[in-house]
Design a protein around this motif. Structure first.
Motif, PDB file in Angstrom:
ATOM      1  N   UNK A  60       0.821  -1.212   0.000  1.00 16.47           N
ATOM      2  CA  UNK A  60       0.000   0.000   0.000  1.00 16.47           C
ATOM      3  C   UNK A  60       0.854   1.262   0.000  1.00 16.47           C
ATOM      4  N   UNK A  61       2.015   1.216   0.661  1.00 17.62           N
ATOM      5  CA  UNK A  61       2.885   2.401   0.698  1.00 17.62           C
ATOM      6  C   UNK A  61       3.424   2.746  -0.682  1.00 17.62           C
ATOM      7  N   UNK A  62       3.448   1.747  -1.573  1.00 24.40           N
ATOM      8  CA  UNK A  62       3.955   1.992  -2.928  1.00 24.40           C
ATOM      9  C   UNK A  62       2.871   2.459  -3.884  1.00 24.40           C
ATOM     10  N   UNK A  63       1.622   2.603  -3.403  1.00 27.58           N
ATOM     11  CA  UNK A  63       0.557   3.127  -4.261  1.00 27.58           C
ATOM     12  C   UNK A  63       0.923   4.522  -4.747  1.00 27.58           C
ATOM     13  N   UNK A  66       4.257   6.484  -3.904  1.00 30.73           N
ATOM     14  CA  UNK A  66       4.541   7.289  -2.714  1.00 30.73           C
ATOM     15  C   UNK A  66       5.815   6.868  -2.002  1.00 30.73           C
ATOM     16  N   UNK A  67       6.049   5.557  -1.914  1.00 31.60           N
ATOM     17  CA  UNK A  67       7.256   5.056  -1.256  1.00 31.60           C
ATOM     18  C   UNK A  67       8.506   5.562  -1.951  1.00 31.60           C
ATOM     19  N   UNK A  71      11.596   8.026  -0.823  1.00 28.40           N
ATOM     20  CA  UNK A  71      13.000   7.625  -0.913  1.00 28.40           C
ATOM     21  C   UNK A  71      13.807   8.650  -1.702  1.00 28.40           C
ATOM     22  N   UNK A  72      13.208   9.206  -2.771  1.00 27.87           N
ATOM     23  CA  UNK A  72      13.898  10.244  -3.537  1.00 27.87           C
ATOM     24  C   UNK A  72      14.171  11.482  -2.707  1.00 27.87           C
ATOM     25  N   UNK A  73      13.220  11.851  -1.837  1.00 29.62           N
ATOM     26  CA  UNK A  73      13.431  13.007  -0.962  1.00 29.62           C
ATOM     27  C   UNK A  73      14.590  12.758   0.008  1.00 29.62           C
ATOM     28  N   UNK A  74      14.677  11.534   0.521  1.00 32.31           N
ATOM     29  CA  UNK A  74      15.780  11.196   1.430  1.00 32.31           C
ATOM     30  C   UNK A  74      17.118  11.281   0.703  1.00 32.31           C
ATOM     31  N   UNK A  75      17.176  10.719  -0.513  1.00 38.72           N
ATOM     32  CA  UNK A  75      18.430  10.743  -1.283  1.00 38.72           C
ATOM     33  C   UNK A  75      18.838  12.170  -1.611  1.00 38.72           C
ATOM     34  N   UNK A  76      17.858  12.995  -2.004  1.00 38.12           N
ATOM     35  CA  UNK A  76      18.179  14.389  -2.315  1.00 38.12           C
ATOM     36  C   UNK A  76      18.654  15.123  -1.074  1.00 38.12           C
ATOM     37  N   UNK A  77      18.110  14.760   0.092  1.00 32.46           N
ATOM     38  CA  UNK A  77      18.499  15.421   1.328  1.00 32.46           C
ATOM     39  C   UNK A  77      19.858  15.017   1.848  1.00 32.46           C
ATOM     40  N   UNK A  78      20.428  13.928   1.322  1.00 32.48           N
ATOM     41  CA  UNK A  78      21.757  13.519   1.776  1.00 32.48           C
ATOM     42  C   UNK A  78      22.822  14.549   1.402  1.00 32.48           C
ATOM     43  N   UNK A  79      22.543  15.331   0.347  1.00 28.40           N
ATOM     44  CA  UNK A  79      23.440  16.428   0.013  1.00 28.40           C
ATOM     45  C   UNK A  79      24.594  16.087  -0.905  1.00 28.40           C
ATOM     46  N   UNK A  80      24.726  14.823  -1.347  1.00 30.73           N
ATOM     47  CA  UNK A  80      25.813  14.483  -2.260  1.00 30.73           C
ATOM     48  C   UNK A  80      25.330  14.636  -3.692  1.00 30.73           C
TER      49      UNK A  80
END
Length: 529
Positions: A60-63, A66-67, A71-80
């Motif tokens: 359901x989280x992948x509807x 959204x999942x 994950x893309x927001x987390x990767x972008x927030x890593x700053x590399x």
């Protein structure tokens, strides 16, 4: 036209042929369907376990992806840089994969989903979708995002791969897809992620190739280096001069305050007693000015990228202060070409030229406006989607410019001149594979062809711009451009600097040594991403 009776016979023949083809296809796919059913029945016979609720929650989280957006927001927030590029490519791949899977293939290939009685009620998804089962959109999006991220950051992709595989399996476990739906969806997503390299080129190396400069002086702790620090650059709330002073205590620092003349401060720094190398901390415009002084005085150049985009620093392979410290301390540098522009203006009666040095690009027409729009949008959309959108908007608004290029009269929408060949070919330029070719790269969109604007936009959207007759790309030692309808403004390294009726582009006679560490001696610092 065929007579009515013969036309009916022809239609009947076609229908029979199509029907026979479909029947043969169904017969050939029967083994796949039988295997799908056996796998689903095996899953249904599994005893209840703690994974049932976990997989229901995960699927359901992948509807609506959204999942993966999370994950893309987390990767972008890593700053590399790599993870940001990976997140951009992954989201782009999701959009294309969802369009193909849900908008094209599902309507074309209707297939019933697994029957509810094949699985126990506690394992089945309560809100079962009613669309076609083939292919699995969840699997396509999961694999598209994961492969897209892996193309830029293999380690991040490796972390995401088990999650993507689990999401794909969860669609079988909860009874909304057959195994073949998931397999085809995952293959589709991976293929589309690889296809994104056509619009979002993948940079294969972190730095451009250039010949080593063996005579660069060694500047331990910055001794012999005079560096101009643009105080308006760097991270908010951080004094860039203090960072440089701490890392290179023996360097002579000149602070460039807002409103001061950059060239004068660079000359002042270069004239400091004991100066053996010139340095600059700032954006590409500051680097270009420093390169001009370094070439005139035959000094090596140390570049600390501290601007907004730092294209030159990325091409050279210098990303932070530590790399400057390492390279200057070891006396390692490479030979870099410097572009020159002489702009003549007959309207003002001047016969001498305004000389401008550029380290990246020079352009006129719609290109400067395209760069402005791209910079405005790229934080929200990512660089390449923003660049494509900016080019389309600019083309729609642009007016043809009549020119004479190396003696040949034509009309252009925009013209781009690179300090060396840029990649990828046939698309908006992204990076330079080499820094010492001694050649300019010339790209322009012709405005004297029928439907040239529409053909250019279509070529950009389809990734075939390099194959359209409206697009011209070549390398040259020099370029002479006459503006037949009056002077135009020319942007160099992203800033409008000069205007003229005649523009003469060339590569400077002398290359400038730019400090860059030798990766064979200075291994890349470890990064989990």
């Amino acid at each position: 036209m065929l007579p009515p009776r013969r036309a009916r016979r022809a239609q009947l023949f076609v229908r029979r042929g199509v029907g026979a083809g479909l029947r043969r296809s169904r017969r050939s796919l029967r083994p796949v369907g039988a295997l799908d059913r056996r796998i689903t029945e095996s899953v249904g016979r599994m005893p209840p376990n703690f994974l049932d609720d976990a997989l229901l929650t995960l699927t359901r989280s992948a509807n609506h992806s959204g999942l993966w957006f999370a994950a893309g927001s987390v990767l972008a927030g890593l700053g590399t840089r790599r993870t940001r590029l990976g997140a951009t490519r992954g989201v782009m791949a999701i959009g294309l994969a969802s369009l193909v899977a849900n908008g094209v293939l599902k309507p074309l290939f209707p297939r019933r989903r697994p029957a509810a009685e094949l699985l126990p009620p506690y394992r089945s998804l309560p809100d079962r979708p009613t669309s076609s089962s083939f292919p699995s959109g969840h699997s396509a999006s999961a694999m598209a995002f994961t492969v897209g991220v892996a193309l830029e950051s293999p380690r991040a992709g490796l972390v995401l791969a088990p999650l993507a595989a689990t999401v794909a399996y969860s669609r079988i476990h909860v009874g909304v897809h057959w195994t073949s739906d998931v397999a085809v969806g995952a293959s589709l997503g991976a293929a589309i992620a690889l296809l994104t390299t056509r619009w979002l080129p993948r940079r294969p190396i972190d730095e451009a190739i250039a010949r080593a400069w063996l005579d660069a002086p060694t500047l331990v702790e910055g001794e012999g280096l005079s560096m101009v620090v643009n105080m308006a650059s760097g991270r908010p709330g951080v004094d860039p001069a203090e960072e440089v002073a701490e890392a290179m205590p023996k360097a002579h620092l000149v602070r460039l305050e807002p409103g001061e003349d950059l060239l004068e401060r660079l000359k002042e720094a270069a004239g400091h007693p004991g100066t053996r190398a010139l340095g600059v901390a700032g954006g590409d415009g500051s680097v270009a000015a420093a390169a001009r002084i370094a070439e005139d005085l035959d000094l090596p150049l140390a570049v600390l990228p501290a601007g907004t985009l730092n294209h030159f620093g990325r091409d050279v392979g210098v990303y932070d202060l530590q790399e400057v410290v390492d390279a200057t301390g070891a006396g390692e540098a490479v030979a870099v070409d410097i572009g020159e522009l002489c702009a003549f203006s007959d309207s003002t009666g001047r016969s001498e030229c305004d000389r401008v040095v550029f380290v990246n690009t020079a352009s006129f027409g719609g290109y400067p406006e395209m760069v402005r729009l791209r910079e405005k949008w790229q934080d929200r959309w990512g660089k390449w989607p923003a660049a494509s959108a900016a080019l389309i908007v600019t083309l729609v608004q642009a007016k043809p410019i009549r020119v004479r290029i190396d003696g040949v009269e034509t009309a252009v929408w925009m013209l781009f001149v690179g300090n060396g060949p840029y990649a990828p070919a046939g698309m908006t330029p992204s990076y330079r594979p080499r820094l010492d070719t001694g050649a300019l790269e010339v790209r322009y969109l012709r405005a004297d062809r029928r439907f040239s604007r529409a053909r250019a936009v279509a070529g950009l959207l389809l990734g075939t711009l390099g194959h359209t007759r409206t697009y011209v790309e070549h390398t040259a030692k020099s370029l002479d451009v006459e503006l037949l309808e009056g002077p135009v403004e020319v942007a160099t390294d992203g800033e409008v600097r000069v205007s003229g009726d005649r523009l003469c582009f060339s590569i400077a006679d002398h290359k400038v040594p730019v400090y860059r560490r030798d990766e064979t001696k200075w291994p890349e610092r470890a990064s989990i991403w």
